[in-house]
Design a protein around this motif. Sequence first.
Motif, mmCIF file in Angstrom:
data_model
loop_
_atom_site.group_PDB
_atom_site.id
_atom_site.type_symbol
_atom_site.label_atom_id
_atom_site.label_comp_id
_atom_site.label_asym_id
_atom_site.label_seq_id
_atom_site.Cartn_x
_atom_site.Cartn_y
_atom_site.Cartn_z
ATOM 1 N N LEU A 89 95.391 12.616 48.338
ATOM 2 C CA LEU A 89 95.391 11.209 48.711
ATOM 3 C C LEU A 89 94.300 10.440 47.983
ATOM 4 C CD1 LEU A 89 95.750 11.542 52.597
ATOM 5 C CD2 LEU A 89 97.573 11.381 50.901
ATOM 6 N N VAL A 90 94.420 9.134 48.052
ATOM 7 C CA VAL A 90 93.365 8.223 47.611
ATOM 8 C C VAL A 90 92.861 7.482 48.838
ATOM 9 C CG1 VAL A 90 92.895 6.091 46.337
ATOM 10 C CG2 VAL A 90 94.164 7.933 45.235
ATOM 11 N N PHE A 91 91.553 7.453 48.993
ATOM 12 C CA PHE A 91 90.900 6.728 50.081
ATOM 13 C C PHE A 91 90.189 5.530 49.465
ATOM 14 C CE2 PHE A 91 86.587 6.804 52.398
ATOM 15 C CZ PHE A 91 86.909 5.711 53.179
ATOM 16 N N LYS A 92 90.635 4.336 49.826
ATOM 17 C CA LYS A 92 90.047 3.097 49.302
ATOM 18 C C LYS A 92 89.358 2.362 50.440
ATOM 19 C CE LYS A 92 91.174 -0.810 46.295
ATOM 20 N NZ LYS A 92 92.238 -1.441 45.476
ATOM 21 N N ASN A 93 88.067 2.145 50.276
ATOM 22 C CA ASN A 93 87.265 1.472 51.292
ATOM 23 C C ASN A 93 87.249 -0.021 50.988
ATOM 24 O OD1 ASN A 93 85.409 0.525 53.108
ATOM 25 N ND2 ASN A 93 83.846 2.061 52.641
ATOM 26 N N LEU A 94 88.065 -0.788 51.717
ATOM 27 C CA LEU A 94 88.202 -2.216 51.471
ATOM 28 C C LEU A 94 87.225 -3.048 52.285
ATOM 29 C CD1 LEU A 94 92.082 -2.149 51.446
ATOM 30 C CD2 LEU A 94 90.675 -2.847 49.508
ATOM 31 N N SER A 95 86.301 -2.403 52.975
ATOM 32 C CA SER A 95 85.264 -3.118 53.709
ATOM 33 C C SER A 95 84.280 -3.743 52.725
ATOM 34 C CB SER A 95 84.521 -2.159 54.638
ATOM 35 O OG SER A 95 85.427 -1.368 55.379
ATOM 36 N N ASP A 104 84.369 -15.505 47.039
ATOM 37 C CA ASP A 104 84.528 -15.237 48.463
ATOM 38 C C ASP A 104 85.919 -15.600 48.980
ATOM 39 O OD1 ASP A 104 81.983 -14.219 48.727
ATOM 40 O OD2 ASP A 104 81.095 -16.108 49.418
ATOM 41 N N PHE A 105 86.523 -16.662 48.423
ATOM 42 C CA PHE A 105 87.809 -17.106 48.963
ATOM 43 C C PHE A 105 88.930 -16.097 48.714
ATOM 44 C CE2 PHE A 105 88.196 -18.641 44.613
ATOM 45 C CZ PHE A 105 89.540 -18.499 44.327
ATOM 46 N N LEU A 106 88.700 -15.136 47.822
ATOM 47 C CA LEU A 106 89.720 -14.123 47.555
ATOM 48 C C LEU A 106 89.664 -12.951 48.519
ATOM 49 C CD1 LEU A 106 89.616 -13.847 43.650
ATOM 50 C CD2 LEU A 106 91.294 -15.059 45.048
ATOM 51 N N TYR A 107 88.518 -12.779 49.190
ATOM 52 C CA TYR A 107 88.328 -11.553 49.959
ATOM 53 C C TYR A 107 89.078 -11.603 51.291
ATOM 54 C CZ TYR A 107 86.163 -7.791 52.596
ATOM 55 O OH TYR A 107 85.954 -6.665 53.359
ATOM 56 N N ASP A 108 89.972 -10.674 51.466
ATOM 57 C CA ASP A 108 90.639 -10.433 52.743
ATOM 58 C C ASP A 108 90.947 -8.947 52.787
ATOM 59 O OD1 ASP A 108 92.366 -10.078 54.911
ATOM 60 O OD2 ASP A 108 93.248 -12.072 54.684
ATOM 61 N N VAL A 138 91.780 0.392 60.666
ATOM 62 C CA VAL A 138 91.335 -0.994 60.754
ATOM 63 C C VAL A 138 90.568 -1.181 62.050
ATOM 64 C CG1 VAL A 138 92.067 -3.403 60.903
ATOM 65 C CG2 VAL A 138 93.274 -1.823 59.374
ATOM 66 N N GLU A 139 89.269 -1.406 61.912
ATOM 67 C CA GLU A 139 88.377 -1.640 63.052
ATOM 68 C C GLU A 139 87.487 -2.831 62.719
ATOM 69 O OE1 GLU A 139 88.375 -0.291 65.910
ATOM 70 O OE2 GLU A 139 89.638 1.496 65.639
ATOM 71 N N PRO A 140 87.975 -4.069 62.983
ATOM 72 C CA PRO A 140 87.212 -5.254 62.575
ATOM 73 C C PRO A 140 85.797 -5.313 63.148
ATOM 74 C CG PRO A 140 89.448 -5.857 63.186
ATOM 75 C CD PRO A 140 89.263 -4.419 63.580
ATOM 76 N N GLN A 141 85.617 -4.875 64.397
ATOM 77 C CA GLN A 141 84.287 -4.954 64.997
ATOM 78 C C GLN A 141 83.285 -4.069 64.272
ATOM 79 O OE1 GLN A 141 84.822 -4.104 69.175
ATOM 80 N NE2 GLN A 141 85.262 -6.252 69.641
ATOM 81 N N GLN A 142 83.771 -3.003 63.654
ATOM 82 C CA GLN A 142 82.893 -2.119 62.882
ATOM 83 C C GLN A 142 82.960 -2.415 61.382
ATOM 84 O OE1 GLN A 142 83.159 2.121 64.022
ATOM 85 N NE2 GLN A 142 84.525 1.474 65.682
ATOM 86 N N GLN A 143 83.664 -3.498 61.026
ATOM 87 C CA GLN A 143 83.855 -3.847 59.620
ATOM 88 C C GLN A 143 84.412 -2.653 58.839
ATOM 89 O OE1 GLN A 143 83.386 -6.940 57.756
ATOM 90 N NE2 GLN A 143 83.755 -7.458 59.894
ATOM 91 N N ARG A 144 85.446 -2.048 59.409
ATOM 92 C CA ARG A 144 86.042 -0.856 58.802
ATOM 93 C C ARG A 144 87.487 -1.154 58.414
ATOM 94 N NH1 ARG A 144 85.733 4.666 62.158
ATOM 95 N NH2 ARG A 144 83.530 4.354 61.664
ATOM 96 N N TYR A 145 87.740 -1.123 57.110
ATOM 97 C CA TYR A 145 89.074 -1.355 56.574
ATOM 98 C C TYR A 145 89.326 -0.288 55.520
ATOM 99 C CZ TYR A 145 88.368 -5.881 58.808
ATOM 100 O OH TYR A 145 88.107 -6.878 59.719
#
Length: 340
Positions: A66-72, A86-90, A117-124
């Motif tokens: 697999l590939v693990f991509k950290n998008l946080s 900044d306006f591109l980041y989602d 996906v854990e927004p409170q931990q800034q985990r994507y």
Amino acid sequence: MEPLIDGATPIVGDAELCGALEAALGDHRGAAVRVRALRRNLSAYRSSFAIEEIAVELDDGTALDLVFKNLSRQGLDERARRAKPDFLYDPLREIETYRLILSPAALGAPAFYGAEVEPQQQRYWLFIEKVAGVELYQVGEFAVWQEAARWLAQLHSRFGESEELAAMARAAHLLRCNESYYRVWMDRARNFLGSRDRIGWLAARYQRVIERLLALPQTFIHGEFYASNLLVQTTAEGLRVRPVDWEMAAMGPGLIDLAALVAGNWTEAQRAALAAAYHAALTPDGQPPSPMDEFLIELDYCRLHVAVQWLGWFGRRRAFLPHARDWLGEAVVLAERLRL
């Protein structure tokens, strides 16, 4: 679990990663799984975000690459953090593009194995198939490039302009190629370059470019369909084109993707041949594509936008290789050819 880590110390620990993998793969398989062994390597593939190649062995003996991509945000490398507007980041865009669009469409993008996906931990965190292939820019055989153009036409033909596409764009957090989106790149380019060179001359004419782009049919686009983001894989069934890095996925004119593909040191004849391969492979519902001469003019407008976008991203600074080139010079040549 057997913790085997190669290379630099990752910012995500083994225990956290295994927990996320077990949850994602369990959802993917529809049954609980346990990771028995894990091997991690930092990927040599270049992206804005941290990427690892991970070999996973499950308790039932299944082995996955697999590939693990950290998008946080913490997954962005320092150079990308400074350069990426900044306006591109989602962080959800690429995850939802795989989940809601690419996986159901089964067009050949890497398989989607899930996400954490854990927004409170800034985990994507995104988990996809590791594709054994070579980047297209390393391939010299022109027929392979033409095959990439045909694959792109199939992608764009699959998603015609409709209310369904608009709803999909909202759900997947896609960028929208509207007037404000086009305008911001020229504004940024002028901020970078000031009154130097011919950027003012180009800016005074750019509204005509925007109007032409807005008149083009909308579809689902990759957003950065450069040869460095296309993996070419040889299989028993033949050649496969496997695009990666969908961070800029958008709803916009399909020819923006084609403009990215034909960027580079091609002759005009070669560029026209790539465009012809794409044009011939389009299978749209309703209206057929423009006649070839008009189609090439539309492509030039999109090529001009791509050049301005690079200027708005980096100005005169050196862009990420292999994208470093005289984008201002290219924009001016195209504007003169289009008689703006």
